[in-house]
Every structure is written in C-alpha cells, then in structure tokens.
Motif scaffolding. Structure first.
Motif, PDB file in Angstrom:
ATOM      1  N   CYS A  20       0.829  -1.207   0.000  1.00 41.65           N
ATOM      2  CA  CYS A  20       0.000   0.000   0.000  1.00 41.65           C
ATOM      3  C   CYS A  20       0.859   1.250   0.000  1.00 41.65           C
ATOM      4  O   CYS A  20       0.544   2.216  -0.683  1.00 41.65           O
ATOM      5  N   LEU A  21       1.935   1.264   0.776  1.00 44.37           N
ATOM      6  CA  LEU A  21       2.822   2.426   0.793  1.00 44.37           C
ATOM      7  C   LEU A  21       3.436   2.654  -0.579  1.00 44.37           C
ATOM      8  O   LEU A  21       3.502   3.775  -1.056  1.00 44.37           O
ATOM      9  N   GLY A  22       3.880   1.584  -1.236  1.00 44.57           N
ATOM     10  CA  GLY A  22       4.451   1.705  -2.574  1.00 44.57           C
ATOM     11  C   GLY A  22       3.428   2.233  -3.556  1.00 44.57           C
ATOM     12  O   GLY A  22       3.711   3.111  -4.371  1.00 44.57           O
ATOM     13  N   GLN A  23       2.208   1.749  -3.490  1.00 45.18           N
ATOM     14  CA  GLN A  23       1.150   2.209  -4.378  1.00 45.18           C
ATOM     15  C   GLN A  23       0.797   3.660  -4.058  1.00 45.18           C
ATOM     16  O   GLN A  23       0.554   4.459  -4.955  1.00 45.18           O
ATOM     17  N   ASP A  24       0.800   4.017  -2.773  1.00 51.65           N
ATOM     18  CA  ASP A  24       0.522   5.385  -2.364  1.00 51.65           C
ATOM     19  C   ASP A  24       1.563   6.336  -2.948  1.00 51.65           C
ATOM     20  O   ASP A  24       1.233   7.401  -3.441  1.00 51.65           O
ATOM     21  N   GLN A  25       2.820   5.933  -2.929  1.00 52.40           N
ATOM     22  CA  GLN A  25       3.898   6.757  -3.479  1.00 52.40           C
ATOM     23  C   GLN A  25       3.739   6.894  -4.992  1.00 52.40           C
ATOM     24  O   GLN A  25       3.919   7.980  -5.542  1.00 52.40           O
ATOM     25  N   PHE A  26       3.394   5.821  -5.672  1.00 47.49           N
ATOM     26  CA  PHE A  26       3.150   5.881  -7.113  1.00 47.49           C
ATOM     27  C   PHE A  26       2.007   6.847  -7.397  1.00 47.49           C
ATOM     28  O   PHE A  26       2.111   7.714  -8.262  1.00 47.49           O
ATOM     29  N   GLN A  27       0.915   6.718  -6.655  1.00 44.21           N
ATOM     30  CA  GLN A  27      -0.258   7.559  -6.869  1.00 44.21           C
ATOM     31  C   GLN A  27       0.052   9.031  -6.595  1.00 44.21           C
ATOM     32  O   GLN A  27      -0.507   9.913  -7.238  1.00 44.21           O
ATOM     33  N   GLN A  28       0.946   9.303  -5.667  1.00 44.27           N
ATOM     34  CA  GLN A  28       1.320  10.668  -5.313  1.00 44.27           C
ATOM     35  C   GLN A  28       1.906  11.416  -6.512  1.00 44.27           C
ATOM     36  O   GLN A  28       1.713  12.618  -6.649  1.00 44.27           O
ATOM     37  N   CYS A  29       2.627  10.725  -7.388  1.00 44.31           N
ATOM     38  CA  CYS A  29       3.338  11.375  -8.488  1.00 44.31           C
ATOM     39  C   CYS A  29       2.749  11.106  -9.865  1.00 44.31           C
ATOM     40  O   CYS A  29       3.009  11.854 -10.807  1.00 44.31           O
ATOM     41  N   CYS A  30       1.970  10.060 -10.004  1.00 43.52           N
ATOM     42  CA  CYS A  30       1.563   9.609 -11.340  1.00 43.52           C
ATOM     43  C   CYS A  30       0.636  10.569 -12.052  1.00 43.52           C
ATOM     44  O   CYS A  30       0.612  10.594 -13.284  1.00 43.52           O
ATOM     45  N   MET A  34       4.929  11.293 -13.373  1.00 37.01           N
ATOM     46  CA  MET A  34       6.241  11.311 -12.742  1.00 37.01           C
ATOM     47  C   MET A  34       6.394  10.101 -11.830  1.00 37.01           C
ATOM     48  O   MET A  34       5.411   9.445 -11.477  1.00 37.01           O
ATOM     49  N   LEU A  35       7.635   9.820 -11.459  1.00 35.00           N
ATOM     50  CA  LEU A  35       7.946   8.696 -10.580  1.00 35.00           C
ATOM     51  C   LEU A  35       8.394   9.197  -9.217  1.00 35.00           C
ATOM     52  O   LEU A  35       9.169  10.151  -9.129  1.00 35.00           O
ATOM     53  N   TYR A  36       7.910   8.543  -8.183  1.00 35.58           N
ATOM     54  CA  TYR A  36       8.329   8.860  -6.814  1.00 35.58           C
ATOM     55  C   TYR A  36       9.705   8.258  -6.566  1.00 35.58           C
ATOM     56  O   TYR A  36       9.939   7.089  -6.862  1.00 35.58           O
ATOM     57  N   TYR A  37      10.612   9.057  -6.039  1.00 29.38           N
ATOM     58  CA  TYR A  37      11.958   8.572  -5.703  1.00 29.38           C
ATOM     59  C   TYR A  37      12.102   8.580  -4.181  1.00 29.38           C
ATOM     60  O   TYR A  37      12.042   9.639  -3.543  1.00 29.38           O
ATOM     61  N   GLY A  38      12.266   7.403  -3.599  1.00 26.58           N
ATOM     62  CA  GLY A  38      12.329   7.257  -2.150  1.00 26.58           C
ATOM     63  C   GLY A  38      13.535   7.904  -1.497  1.00 26.58           C
ATOM     64  O   GLY A  38      13.512   8.203  -0.303  1.00 26.58           O
ATOM     65  N   GLY A  39      14.604   8.133  -2.260  1.00 28.05           N
ATOM     66  CA  GLY A  39      15.812   8.730  -1.695  1.00 28.05           C
ATOM     67  C   GLY A  39      15.595  10.117  -1.131  1.00 28.05           C
ATOM     68  O   GLY A  39      16.218  10.516  -0.159  1.00 28.05           O
ATOM     69  N   ASP A  40      14.694  10.882  -1.754  1.00 27.44           N
ATOM     70  CA  ASP A  40      14.425  12.235  -1.260  1.00 27.44           C
ATOM     71  C   ASP A  40      12.931  12.553  -1.177  1.00 27.44           C
ATOM     72  O   ASP A  40      12.543  13.659  -0.835  1.00 27.44           O
ATOM     73  N   GLY A  41      12.080  11.573  -1.506  1.00 24.00           N
ATOM     74  CA  GLY A  41      10.639  11.772  -1.401  1.00 24.00           C
ATOM     75  C   GLY A  41      10.049  12.711  -2.442  1.00 24.00           C
ATOM     76  O   GLY A  41       8.946  13.209  -2.276  1.00 24.00           O
ATOM     77  N   GLY A  63       7.638  -4.267 -12.150  1.00 20.66           N
ATOM     78  CA  GLY A  63       6.971  -4.730 -10.946  1.00 20.66           C
ATOM     79  C   GLY A  63       7.088  -3.755  -9.782  1.00 20.66           C
ATOM     80  O   GLY A  63       6.516  -3.975  -8.729  1.00 20.66           O
ATOM     81  N   GLY A  64       7.810  -2.671  -9.986  1.00 17.45           N
ATOM     82  CA  GLY A  64       7.985  -1.679  -8.932  1.00 17.45           C
ATOM     83  C   GLY A  64       6.912  -0.615  -8.994  1.00 17.45           C
ATOM     84  O   GLY A  64       6.046  -0.616  -9.861  1.00 17.45           O
ATOM     85  N   SER A  65       6.996   0.318  -8.054  1.00 15.75           N
ATOM     86  CA  SER A  65       6.015   1.403  -8.039  1.00 15.75           C
ATOM     87  C   SER A  65       6.673   2.776  -7.935  1.00 15.75           C
ATOM     88  O   SER A  65       5.992   3.779  -7.934  1.00 15.75           O
ATOM     89  N   GLY A  66       7.990   2.809  -7.846  1.00 20.84           N
ATOM     90  CA  GLY A  66       8.693   4.078  -7.713  1.00 20.84           C
ATOM     91  C   GLY A  66       9.895   4.138  -8.627  1.00 20.84           C
ATOM     92  O   GLY A  66      10.218   3.185  -9.333  1.00 20.84           O
ATOM     93  N   GLY A  67      10.557   5.278  -8.598  1.00 24.87           N
ATOM     94  CA  GLY A  67      11.727   5.484  -9.433  1.00 24.87           C
ATOM     95  C   GLY A  67      13.006   4.961  -8.808  1.00 24.87           C
ATOM     96  O   GLY A  67      13.167   4.984  -7.591  1.00 24.87           O
ATOM     97  N   ILE A  68      13.884   4.471  -9.666  1.00 25.78           N
ATOM     98  CA  ILE A  68      15.217   4.022  -9.253  1.00 25.78           C
ATOM     99  C   ILE A  68      16.231   4.587 -10.243  1.00 25.78           C
ATOM    100  O   ILE A  68      15.888   4.909 -11.368  1.00 25.78           O
ATOM    101  N   CYS A  69      17.454   4.733  -9.801  1.00 22.39           N
ATOM    102  CA  CYS A  69      18.520   5.224 -10.670  1.00 22.39           C
ATOM    103  C   CYS A  69      19.203   4.044 -11.350  1.00 22.39           C
ATOM    104  O   CYS A  69      19.539   3.057 -10.699  1.00 22.39           O
ATOM    105  N   ARG A  70      19.393   4.157 -12.646  1.00 25.42           N
ATOM    106  CA  ARG A  70      20.085   3.136 -13.431  1.00 25.42           C
ATOM    107  C   ARG A  70      20.984   3.827 -14.449  1.00 25.42           C
ATOM    108  O   ARG A  70      20.678   4.924 -14.917  1.00 25.42           O
ATOM    109  N   LYS A  71      22.050   3.168 -14.819  1.00 28.45           N
ATOM    110  CA  LYS A  71      22.974   3.693 -15.826  1.00 28.45           C
ATOM    111  C   LYS A  71      22.241   3.813 -17.158  1.00 28.45           C
ATOM    112  O   LYS A  71      21.506   2.920 -17.554  1.00 28.45           O
TER     113      LYS A  71
END
Length: 149
Positions: A20-30, A34-41, A63-71
């Motif tokens: 639910c928290l992951g979905q809440d974060q996705f919903q906050q930005c979508c 945009m993607l929610y980034y947990g490193g700085d909210g 399968g994720g719900s937020g943003g991650i950093c990748r090369k």
C-alpha cells in the motif's frame, strides 16, 4: 500454535502495508506522469537525470512502483542503443537502423525501447516526455492524501 499464527498474520499485514505504501507513493506522483523517488521523497520525470548520478537516469523497475537510478545506455535520452551503437532517434539518416516505415523509437518508463507509431517531438530538437503514453499510467487514480488531526 498461537505465536505461529500471530507471526503469519503479522507477516501478511506487513506485506500489505508495504504494498500500500508503494502504491501510495506511485499515486502521489503519477497524475503528473512522474515517478516517486524514495531517496528524497520527490517526484521526477522518467528518463531524466533527476536525483541520479551523472550518466544515470530515473526509471521504474519492472513490478515496482517508484523510481530508481540506473545507468543510461547512451549519453542522451534521445539516443537508442542497438547492436552496440547509440543512434539518435531524430537522425533521419540513421533512424531507419532503429525502426522501419512510420515507426519511431519509443522509451518506456522502464528505460527499454521499442518501435511505436507515436512519437512526440518539439521544435529545435527538444523531445517531449515520450513516456506519457506508457500503459503504467493506466494504474493512476485520483490521488487524495488524508491527514489525521
């Protein structure tokens, strides 16, 4: 026996809370695509550097719900890696190496590309966010955050 059942119940409850928290974060930005980034909210556009290091971009993990950093596969988010070569999607002399006919290279929020018929471009070489049509946004609902006083 009771401890075992209690442990299982707590485990299931913890999993539900995390989902639910992951979905809440996705919903906050979508709503802004945009993607929610947990490193700085904060919320960031997919395929941009955002909070990531030089040479990285923010994407969503499958399968994720937020943003991650990748090369990044190439230096620019309008370049597409094919057969070990980075090709600018706006280079009319080489675009045929990426896609055929009226198809254009298109990145998903996952940082993967495929040939699609839609391509959003702006004058003077600026490229709009090509991820706005990504199916992941269909999971976006109206976001209302309740605050308990």
């Amino acid at each position: 026996m009771i401890n075992k059942q209690l442990t299982k119940s707590l485990l299931v409850l913890s999993l539900v809370v995390v989902l639910c928290l992951g979905q809440d974060q996705f919903q906050q930005c979508c709503k802004n695509r945009m993607l929610y980034y947990g490193g700085d909210g904060q919320c960031y556009l997919p395929l941009e550097q955002g909070p990531c290091e030089q040479g990285e971009w923010i994407i969503m993990e499958m399968g994720g719900s937020g943003g991650i950093c990748r090369k990044t596969p190439c230096e620019s988010n309008i370049e597409f890696l094919k057969d070990g070569q980075c090709i600018f999607g706006v280079d009319l002399t080489k675009r045929g190496l990426l896609c055929e006919g009226n198809m254009r290279p298109w990145y998903s929020v996952y940082g993967e590309w495929e040939c699609k018929t839609r391509y959003l471009s702006l004058p003077f070489g600026s490229i709009s966010d090509k991820t706005t049509q990504d199916p992941v946004w269909q999971d976006c609902k109206s976001y209302v955050k309740l605050i308990w006083l």
